[in-house]
Design an enzyme around this catalytic site. Sequence first.
Site, short mmCIF file in Angstrom:
data_model
loop_
_atom_site.label_atom_id
_atom_site.label_comp_id
_atom_site.label_asym_id
_atom_site.label_seq_id
_atom_site.Cartn_x
_atom_site.Cartn_y
_atom_site.Cartn_z
N ASP A 98 0.83 -1.12 0.01
CA ASP A 98 -0.09 -0.10 0.11
C ASP A 98 0.96 1.27 0.14
O ASP A 98 0.15 2.41 -0.01
CB ASP A 98 -0.86 -0.05 1.06
CG ASP A 98 -2.24 -0.71 0.96
OD1 ASP A 98 -2.83 -0.82 -0.23
OD2 ASP A 98 -2.92 -1.01 2.13
N HIS B 7 -11.48 7.21 4.88
CA HIS B 7 -10.36 8.42 4.99
C HIS B 7 -10.95 9.74 4.73
O HIS B 7 -11.82 9.86 3.67
CB HIS B 7 -9.21 8.35 4.21
CG HIS B 7 -8.05 7.38 4.87
ND1 HIS B 7 -7.29 6.61 3.93
CD2 HIS B 7 -7.58 7.46 5.92
CE1 HIS B 7 -6.50 5.81 4.52
NE2 HIS B 7 -6.47 6.42 5.74
N ARG C 187 -9.88 5.48 10.85
CA ARG C 187 -8.33 5.33 11.01
C ARG C 187 -7.65 6.21 11.94
O ARG C 187 -7.23 5.78 12.86
CB ARG C 187 -7.97 5.49 9.55
CG ARG C 187 -8.12 4.57 8.38
CD ARG C 187 -7.81 3.29 8.64
NE ARG C 187 -8.22 2.16 7.67
CZ ARG C 187 -7.70 1.95 6.52
NH1 ARG C 187 -6.38 2.51 6.10
NH2 ARG C 187 -7.84 0.99 5.70
N CYS D 199 -4.97 9.72 -2.87
CA CYS D 199 -4.38 8.85 -2.00
C CYS D 199 -2.70 8.66 -2.48
O CYS D 199 -1.89 8.25 -1.56
CB CYS D 199 -4.85 7.41 -2.04
SG CYS D 199 -6.65 7.47 -1.37
N ARG E 229 0.69 -1.74 7.52
CA ARG E 229 1.21 -0.69 6.97
C ARG E 229 2.33 0.07 7.72
O ARG E 229 2.70 1.35 7.48
CB ARG E 229 0.02 0.59 6.59
CG ARG E 229 -1.03 -0.24 5.43
CD ARG E 229 -1.76 0.99 4.59
NE ARG E 229 -0.99 1.84 3.80
CZ ARG E 229 -1.35 2.96 3.48
NH1 ARG E 229 -2.84 3.20 3.57
NH2 ARG E 229 -0.43 3.86 2.70
N1 ARG Z 1 -5.21 0.23 0.92
C1 ARG Z 1 -4.90 1.43 1.66
C2 ARG Z 1 -5.51 1.40 2.97
O1 ARG Z 1 -6.62 0.66 3.44
C3 ARG Z 1 -5.62 2.53 0.87
C4 ARG Z 1 -5.24 3.89 1.25
C5 ARG Z 1 -5.80 5.08 0.45
N2 ARG Z 1 -5.40 6.17 0.94
C6 ARG Z 1 -6.07 7.23 1.14
N3 ARG Z 1 -5.47 8.50 1.25
N4 ARG Z 1 -7.38 7.40 1.11
O2 ARG Z 1 -5.11 1.94 3.94
#
Ligand code: ARG
Length: 277
Positions: free
Chosen positions: A73, A176, A147, A270, A98
């Site tokens: 990612d 997000h 998140r 992203c 991550r």
């Molecule tokens: N697969 C990543 C996650 O779930 C995607 C992140 C997307 N990033 C963003 N800035 N919205 O963390």
Amino acid sequence: MVSVNQHRSPRKRTYLMCPPEHFDVAYAINPWMDTDTPVDTEIAVKQWERLRETLVELGHTVHVLAPEPGLPDMVFAANGAFVVDGTAYGARFKHQQRAAEAAAHHAFYEANGWSFVAPAETNEGEGDFAYLPEAHGGIVLAGYGFRTEPTAHAEAQEVLGRPVVSLRLVDPRFYHLDTALAALDDRTVTYYPNAFSVGAQRVLAQLFPDAVLADEVDALAFGLNLVSDGRHVVLNSEATAMADRVAAAGYTPVPVELSELKKGGGSVKCCVAELRP
Ligand code: ARG
């Protein structure tokens, strides 16, 4: 009502991106990710390269972060930090998968002369923070609910010395802030109201009476996950209705294809972190 000939002026930007050489859907941490869907890394790299070229052709500077194996990612560079007034407030990822990305971003800022502040609180960088330099004297909008923790909003305010407005996200598809809201220029936002709690919707309506409101179709096409220089709005090519919407508001839509990266639950924004001196 915005008149069609209202002048939207672009401003030169500096961005950070990371190529998807190791991109994969190896785990599922958002509703868009399905580990059974095959990913074509070659296509992902080509589409990403086109996005990078588009930003360069618009006159912007793009720094590139070296991708690391085992961090599929890492292409979503927006999550690595949040940079305002030359200070980079570092990320601390919610998911273990991550976590190691944060160190790569930290090293980039240290090596390039930015003032870097390591976070104590969970936050996913520009994924959950947006900055409007000319709105209300310069304010930060911050998302929470999936998140980033609200405690990180308070931490960001201490670190950056800018008022941080907390907005609760309520739809897991828009996990997000940058999947539901974007800055079109230094004082204008566009957002999908239903991605936010009722209270957050009221706050946004109060702070941004001139916002460009988007709908569920726009949000599902990742149309809010855009990068704007104040005039050119780079957005996912599937978001055609959103392109019409920003054009009607006086901006110039610049569509790019990012179908492979959508499998990871991300699009234009992203992939792009803005470095604000
Ligand atoms: N697969 C990543 C996650 O779930 C995607 C992140 C997307 N990033 C963003 N800035 N919205 O963390």
